[in-house]
Enzyme design. Structure first.
Site, PDB file in Angstrom:
ATOM      1  N   GLY A  88       0.781  -1.233   0.000  1.00  0.00           N
ATOM      2  CA  GLY A  88       0.000   0.000   0.000  1.00  0.00           C
ATOM      3  C   GLY A  88       0.812   1.283   0.000  1.00  0.00           C
TER       4      GLY A  88
ATOM      5  CB  VAL B 152       5.810  -1.444  14.570  1.00  0.00           C
ATOM      6  CG1 VAL B 152       6.428  -1.214  13.212  1.00  0.00           C
ATOM      7  CG2 VAL B 152       4.292  -1.536  14.500  1.00  0.00           C
TER       8      VAL B 152
ATOM      9  N   GLY C  59       0.304   0.314   9.972  1.00  0.00           N
ATOM     10  CA  GLY C  59      -0.988   0.519  10.628  1.00  0.00           C
ATOM     11  C   GLY C  59      -1.997  -0.526  10.182  1.00  0.00           C
TER      12      GLY C  59
ATOM     13  CE1 TYR D 148      -6.497   3.197  10.720  1.00  0.00           C
ATOM     14  CE2 TYR D 148      -7.760   5.214  10.434  1.00  0.00           C
ATOM     15  CZ  TYR D 148      -6.756   4.349  10.014  1.00  0.00           C
ATOM     16  OH  TYR D 148      -6.028   4.648   8.882  1.00  0.00           O
TER      17      TYR D 148
HETATM   18  N1  NAD Z   1      -5.604   3.105   2.679  1.00  0.00           N
HETATM   19  C1  NAD Z   1      -6.196   4.164   3.169  1.00  0.00           C
HETATM   20  O1  NAD Z   1      -7.227   4.608   2.662  1.00  0.00           O
HETATM   21  C2  NAD Z   1      -5.616   4.875   4.372  1.00  0.00           C
HETATM   22  C3  NAD Z   1      -6.230   6.063   4.770  1.00  0.00           C
HETATM   23  C4  NAD Z   1      -5.709   6.748   5.863  1.00  0.00           C
HETATM   24  C5  NAD Z   1      -4.596   6.258   6.521  1.00  0.00           C
HETATM   25  N2  NAD Z   1      -4.033   5.083   6.120  1.00  0.00           N
HETATM   26  C6  NAD Z   1      -2.861   4.610   6.862  1.00  0.00           C
HETATM   27  O2  NAD Z   1      -1.821   4.314   5.960  1.00  0.00           O
HETATM   28  C7  NAD Z   1      -0.922   3.395   6.573  1.00  0.00           C
HETATM   29  C8  NAD Z   1      -0.616   2.305   5.586  1.00  0.00           C
HETATM   30  O3  NAD Z   1      -1.802   1.549   5.374  1.00  0.00           O
HETATM   31  P1  NAD Z   1      -2.215   0.999   3.947  1.00  0.00           P
HETATM   32  O4  NAD Z   1      -3.541   1.554   3.622  1.00  0.00           O
HETATM   33  O5  NAD Z   1      -1.099   1.163   3.006  1.00  0.00           O
HETATM   34  O6  NAD Z   1      -2.480  -0.538   4.317  1.00  0.00           O
HETATM   35  P2  NAD Z   1      -1.747  -1.881   3.875  1.00  0.00           P
HETATM   36  O7  NAD Z   1      -2.417  -2.947   4.678  1.00  0.00           O
HETATM   37  O8  NAD Z   1      -1.731  -2.014   2.402  1.00  0.00           O
HETATM   38  O9  NAD Z   1      -0.252  -1.668   4.390  1.00  0.00           O
HETATM   39  C9  NAD Z   1       0.044  -1.657   5.755  1.00  0.00           C
HETATM   40  C10 NAD Z   1       1.315  -2.458   5.992  1.00  0.00           C
HETATM   41  O10 NAD Z   1       1.600  -2.405   7.382  1.00  0.00           O
HETATM   42  C11 NAD Z   1       2.018  -3.693   7.768  1.00  0.00           C
HETATM   43  N3  NAD Z   1       1.799  -3.883   9.203  1.00  0.00           N
HETATM   44  C12 NAD Z   1       0.627  -4.082   9.860  1.00  0.00           C
HETATM   45  N4  NAD Z   1       0.852  -4.310  11.143  1.00  0.00           N
HETATM   46  C13 NAD Z   1       2.187  -4.254  11.323  1.00  0.00           C
HETATM   47  C14 NAD Z   1       3.031  -4.425  12.441  1.00  0.00           C
HETATM   48  N5  NAD Z   1       2.540  -4.743  13.647  1.00  0.00           N
HETATM   49  N6  NAD Z   1       4.365  -4.285  12.260  1.00  0.00           N
HETATM   50  C15 NAD Z   1       4.878  -4.013  11.048  1.00  0.00           C
HETATM   51  N7  NAD Z   1       4.132  -3.870   9.956  1.00  0.00           N
HETATM   52  C16 NAD Z   1       2.798  -3.986  10.093  1.00  0.00           C
HETATM   53  C17 NAD Z   1       1.180  -4.641   6.958  1.00  0.00           C
HETATM   54  O11 NAD Z   1       1.760  -5.943   6.877  1.00  0.00           O
HETATM   55  C18 NAD Z   1       1.148  -3.929   5.614  1.00  0.00           C
HETATM   56  O12 NAD Z   1       2.191  -4.351   4.772  1.00  0.00           O
HETATM   57  C19 NAD Z   1      -1.605   2.918   7.844  1.00  0.00           C
HETATM   58  O13 NAD Z   1      -1.045   3.578   8.961  1.00  0.00           O
HETATM   59  C20 NAD Z   1      -3.042   3.331   7.642  1.00  0.00           C
HETATM   60  O14 NAD Z   1      -3.723   3.527   8.845  1.00  0.00           O
HETATM   61  C21 NAD Z   1      -4.514   4.376   5.057  1.00  0.00           C
END
Ligand code: NAD
Length: 276
Positions: free
Chosen positions: A22, A69, A97, A178
């Site tokens: 992501g 983490v 996250g 969250y």
């Molecule tokens: N996708 C959205 O619309 C969106 C919107 C707002 C914020 N976010 C934030 O963006 C960040 C990235 O999320 P994303 O949407 O790319 O999701 P994603 O699930 O594609 O990527 C998140 C990555 O974090 C890793 N992860 C989860 N728990 C972990 C841990 N305990 N230790 C290490 N790695 C861990 C997962 O394995 C994954 O590869 C997050 O903090 C999320 O809250 C995403």
């Protein structure tokens, strides 16, 4: 300064937590494409292996390490080892996250938004609350702390945390753990920014709106979910990891040297309200 110099991150040592998927993968790829040396830290062993290999296949300088983490001792070691490998640590993305499951309201059904029993406050389990806070807030805190230990002596560095539009607006479909974690993280970033400003370290937050990633089991990849959401986003489309690379590069590069403690929303106008 010429524009190419303003955005130059050549040879920078970079760490991205949650970098195997992501938005984190977008940060890692975006910086590596511009010559940075990037370490991906992620709990998903398969994705770490696959994405690291794929980025290396494109000729990018990327290493990967499996890391949770919530294990702060292992996190310290992993960041020490990345800094040792590069001889410097320039940028840390505290990005890992998870979502927190349903909020107290579901999606619109006609003109009604049904209440969801499993998202109601009285049914919120300690386990669910603690897991989200542990990864999204405590994990980011430990990442910033480990980064500071390397950056402060050098009097130089960039820290970037991934918050969310949900740090600024209450969205009833998103679990309250969250929102609390992301709002807490945004304020933590401001506090750390103030503390580290005298050391030439900037700390900023990226607050994404709706991006298609694997979060929440990848439910956002469902075309119907995307179409429904795109209707409520003023720019009429959802975001992709590619959309976030420019902001990541800006916040990591000399171009943003005098910006600290800010939260930059990237959401196609979603947080502004309803449009046509
Ligand atoms: N996708 C959205 O619309 C969106 C919107 C707002 C914020 N976010 C934030 O963006 C960040 C990235 O999320 P994303 O949407 O790319 O999701 P994603 O699930 O594609 O990527 C998140 C990555 O974090 C890793 N992860 C989860 N728990 C972990 C841990 N305990 N230790 C290490 N790695 C861990 C997962 O394995 C994954 O590869 C997050 O903090 C999320 O809250 C995403």
């Amino acid at each position: 300064m010429k524009i190419a110099e303003a955005f130059a991150v050549q040879d920078y040592g970079v760490v991205v937590t949650g970098g195997a998927s992501g938005l984190g993968l977008g940060f890692a790829e975006g910086l590596a494409e511009n010559g940075a040396r990037v370490t991906i830290l992620d709990v998903d062993a398969q994705r770490v292996a696959e994405e690291t290999e794929s980025l290396r296949g494109k000729g990018l300088d990327v290493r990967g390490e499996v890391l949770d983490v919530t294990d702060h001792v292992a996190l310290d070691k992993a960041i020490d080892s990345a800094a040792a490998a590069y001889g410097r640590l320039d940028v840390v993305f505290a990005n890992a996250g998870i979502d927190s499951g349903p909020g107290f309201l579901g999606s619109w059904v006609g003109s009604v938004r049904p209440r969801r029993t499993e998202g109601a406050l009285e049914n919120y389990t300690d386990e669910r609350w603690n897991r989200v806070i542990d990864i999204n807030l405590n994990g980011a805190f430990a990442t910033l702390r480990a980064g500071a230990r390397h950056m402060k002596p050098r009097k130089s560095g960039r820290m970037i945390v991934t918050t969310s539009l949900a740090a600024l607006l209450v969205e009833p479909a998103i679990g309250s753990a969250y929102m609390a974690a992301k709002a807490g993280l945004a304020h933590l970033a401001r506090s750390v920014a103030l503390e580290l400003a005298a050391y030439n370290i900037t700390v900023n937050s990226i607050a994404p709106g709706f991006f298609i990633t694997n979060i929440g089991g990848g439910h956002a990849k469902n075309p119907e979910v995307q179409r429904t959401l795109a209707r409520t986003i003023p720019m009429h489309r959802v975001g992709f990891a590619e959309d976030i690379k420019g902001l990541a590069l800006f916040l990591a590069s000399p171009a943003s040297a005098y910006i600290t403690g800010q939260q930059i929303v990237i959401d196609g106008g979603w947080g502004l309200g309803a449009a046509d």
